[in-house]
Enzyme design. Structure first.
Site, PDB file in Angstrom:
ATOM      1  CG  HIS A 397      -2.161   0.824   1.064  1.00 30.41           C
ATOM      2  ND1 HIS A 397      -2.195   2.140   1.456  1.00 30.41           N
ATOM      3  CD2 HIS A 397      -3.397   0.544   0.565  1.00 30.41           C
ATOM      4  CE1 HIS A 397      -3.409   2.629   1.216  1.00 30.41           C
ATOM      5  NE2 HIS A 397      -4.156   1.694   0.672  1.00 30.41           N
ATOM      6  CB  CYS A 398       3.823   2.230   2.035  1.00 32.03           C
ATOM      7  SG  CYS A 398       3.149   2.291   3.702  1.00 32.03           S
TER       8      CYS A 398
END
Length: 408
Positions: A397-398
């Site tokens: 996600h990051c």
């Protein structure tokens, strides 16, 4: 024909995404400077590149178009107007000092675009200066000190800007080590042929301005659908920024509700997506120790134009989010294992997965317990190695900035 950019959910089909390969900036990390640059450890860059390409291949195999930040910056720097715009903001008396700024700026205006983008991301040490100078700034630096700082956190493309429905934010970031990332990305969005004529609005942020206490990072921001947005308030994103983002979204009719989530200001939960991410239309994975303690606030348009109505929620966050999506409840998969394993897997980004489509996510292979629980819940978990990438405290996600994602 310009692409139509927009991110309309957290789990709709991911069409286009921006990532950044590990490179020179990460190779600049040392035990003595890594904490200043917001890393807990140094990283074996060669292995991190292998892991990152495996991650990219996993997304491409499922039909996602992946574009690379460095390549887009290089293409942008081939445009003279863009190069001057960015260098005016990156190389001046305030950033590199009197007596050096003019000569360095002039040199960088003439060099190859790929070499320039490498410097803008990877930094420039005094020893690497291509021009002679007796400036005050250069005189007091050691050869290893940086004239232009490296930006190793560019690998976390999620944070610098975030696409919320049909528009974007240019985030004023919390720490000095990351603030120049936004300037680089702003140049891409402003001048790159893929973006310059796309006609998207900017909801919040402007690298030309100081926003004071109003700081925001994309790991805290989730356009979850049904005209709702979830925003964490913790170490990196402040209530000051949340209020401004909400007001802008309401003024444009883009969102009807922003759910602000008060997080503990701790390294392990620096962003909302370190403890809470969507895996399917109605399924989230959470680190319960933090998520169950989150205080949620619902922001809606106020009675008067330009005002925001704020109300504290009494229900747990998962129930608040379910209600915002029009669902009876969310299915919840907590971090797996006993208390020791749960803390380790959360630290290793077990809850920081990125959805490629409903029910399909990418996560690190090392988080065996959490991945197993997700699979038992019916989620397809595509695993990628993260022994080195995970040292940066960021998962799938990051490391992704979704540019085009379908609504549900």
């Amino acid at each position: 024909m310009s692409l139509v950019y927009g991110v309309h959910s957290e789990v709709g089909k991911l069409r286009r995404v921006m990532v950044h390969r590990p490179g020179t900036a990460l190779a600049r990390l040392t035990p003595s400077n890594c904490h200043e640059l917001l890393f807990d450890d140094v990283i074996w860059v060669k292995q991190a590149r292998v892991e990152h390409m495996t991650f990219v291949d996993a997304m491409r195999y499922r039909g996602v178009e992946v574009v690379f930040l460095r390549e887009m910056l290089t293409e942008t720097m081939r445009i003279q107007e863009a190069r001057r715009w960015l260098l005016d903001r990156r190389v001046n008396d305030n950033t590199v000092g009197v007596g050096l700024a003019d000569d360095l700026h002039a040199h960088l205006m003439e060099i190859d675009a790929d070499a320039l983008s490498s410097i803008l991301v990877g930094g420039l040490s005094k020893a690497e200066l291509p021009v002679k100078t007796n400036s005050v700034v250069a005189s007091v630096l050691t050869p290893e000190d940086f004239i232009l700082p490296p930006l190793p956190n560019h690998i976390f493309t999620r944070d610098t800007t975030c696409w919320i429905y049909e528009g974007v934010t240019l985030n004023p970031m919390r720490w000095n080590a990351r603030q120049l990332e936004t300037v680089n990305i702003a140049a891409i969005y402003r001048f790159h042929p893929d973006f310059r004529d796309a006609g998207f609005p900017v909801w919040f942020g402007d690298p030309e301005r100081s926003f004071g206490a109003a700081t925001a990072e994309g790991g805290d921001v989730m356009p979850i659908g049904n005209r709702a947005v979830l925003i964490g308030m913790g170490e990196r994103t402040t209530a000051h920024a949340v209020g401004q983002i909400a007001r802008s979204l309401f003024a444009h009719g883009t969102a009807e509700r922003v759910i602000a989530c008060k997080l503990p200001k701790e390294r392990a939960s620096m962003h909302l997506d370190t403890v809470f991410t969507f895996c399917d239309r109605d399924l989230v994975t959470i680190f319960a120790d933090v998520v169950n303690a989150i205080d949620a606030y619902s922001l809606r348009p106020g009675e008067k134009p330009g005002t925001v109505d704020v109300r504290a929620e009494e229900q747990p966050l998962t129930e608040v989010v379910a209600g915002a999506l029009g669902l009876p409840k969310l299915r919840v998969v907590e971090t797996g294992g006993d208390a020791y394993v749960q803390e380790r897997e959360q630290w290793d980004d077990g809850n920081n997965v990125v959805a490629l489509e409903p029910g399909v996510v990418v996560g690190y292979d090392r988080n065996v317990y959490t991945n197993t629980l997700l699979r038992k819940a019916g989620v397809e978990v595509i695993t990628v190695p993260g022994a080195e990438l995970g040292r940066g405290r960021g998962g799938g996600h990051c490391m992704t900035c979704p540019l085009i994602r379908d609504a549900l």
